[in-house]
Scaffold this active site. Structure first.
Site, PDB file in Angstrom:
ATOM      1  N   HIS A  71      38.053  97.132  -9.137  1.00  0.00           N
ATOM      2  CA  HIS A  71      37.045  96.706 -10.112  1.00  0.00           C
ATOM      3  C   HIS A  71      37.563  95.527 -10.938  1.00  0.00           C
ATOM      4  O   HIS A  71      36.840  94.548 -11.155  1.00  0.00           O
ATOM      5  CB  HIS A  71      36.668  97.886 -11.008  1.00  0.00           C
ATOM      6  CG  HIS A  71      35.538  97.608 -11.929  1.00  0.00           C
ATOM      7  ND1 HIS A  71      35.725  97.410 -13.270  1.00  0.00           N
ATOM      8  CD2 HIS A  71      34.200  97.489 -11.702  1.00  0.00           C
ATOM      9  CE1 HIS A  71      34.550  97.183 -13.843  1.00  0.00           C
ATOM     10  NE2 HIS A  71      33.610  97.225 -12.909  1.00  0.00           N
ATOM     11  N   ASP A  78      30.384  96.887 -10.443  1.00  0.00           N
ATOM     12  CA  ASP A  78      30.225  98.181 -11.110  1.00  0.00           C
ATOM     13  C   ASP A  78      29.752  99.254 -10.132  1.00  0.00           C
ATOM     14  O   ASP A  78      30.217 100.396 -10.172  1.00  0.00           O
ATOM     15  CB  ASP A  78      29.249  98.059 -12.278  1.00  0.00           C
ATOM     16  CG  ASP A  78      29.813  97.254 -13.445  1.00  0.00           C
ATOM     17  OD1 ASP A  78      30.997  96.848 -13.399  1.00  0.00           O
ATOM     18  OD2 ASP A  78      29.057  97.016 -14.407  1.00  0.00           O
TER      19      ASP A  78
END
EC number: 3.1.1.4
Length: 138
Positions: free
Chosen positions: A63, A105
Site C-alpha cells: 500500500h 486502498d
C-alpha cells in the site's frame, strides 16, 4: 484508550482517502483499520522501514509503495468514489489520480481480509528499532 481518542480527534480534520480507506477496510475485512492496522509491524501506520514482518505487514508495504507511485495528487487527502457489490469493491472515478488511489486502498483492504489468519498480536505496536534489514524495492 487515550491514543484512540487522539486518533479519532485527528481524523475529524482529515478528509478524503484516509477516512475512505478506513471505511473500505471495515466493509471488506470486517474490522477497523485504525485499531487493527494503525500501528502494526514495520509498515502499517506512519512511515516504514526494514522488511515486512508477515503477510499482513506486507499488505501495508505494498500500500505504501502504491501511494508512492500516485502521480500529481496527494493520496492521503484525495476523495474518490467507490461502491461495494457482492463483497467486491468497485472504484468508480474516471479521474486517473482518484482511480489510482482508490485501487491502492482496494488492494490493501482485500489483502487485509485475505491475510487475517497471518495477523500476529506480537506485531501490534511493534518497535521501529526491530524493523531491520534492507527494505525491498517497491
Amino acid at each position: 484508550m487515550r491514543t484512540l481518542w487522539i486518533v479519532a480527534v485527528l481524523l475529524l480534520g482529515v478528509e478524503g482517502s484516509l477516512v475512505q480507506f478506513e471505511m473500505m477496510i471495515i466493509k471488506v475485512a470486517k474490522r477497523s483499520g485504525l485499531f487493527w492496522y494503525g500501528a502494526y509491524g514495520c509498515y502499517c501506520g506512519w512511515g516504514g522501514q526494514g522488511r515486512p514482518q508477515d503477510a499482513t505487514d506486507r499488505c501495508c508495504f505494498v500500500h505504501d509503495c502504491c501511494y508512492g507511485k500516485a502521480t500529481d495528487c496527494n493520496p492521503k487527502t484525495v476523495s474518490y468514489t467507490y461502491s461495494v457489490k457482492n463483497g467486491e469493491i468497485i472504484c468508480e472515478d474516471d479521474d486517473p489520480c482518484k482511480k489510482q488511489v482508490c485501487e491502492c486502498d482496494r488492494v490493501a483492504a482485500v489483502c487485509f481480509r485475505d491475510n487475517i489468519p497471518s495477523y500476529n498480536n506480537n506485531y501490534k505496536r511493534f518497535p521501529a528499532e526491530n524493523c531491520r534489514g534492507d527494505p525491498e524495492p517497491c
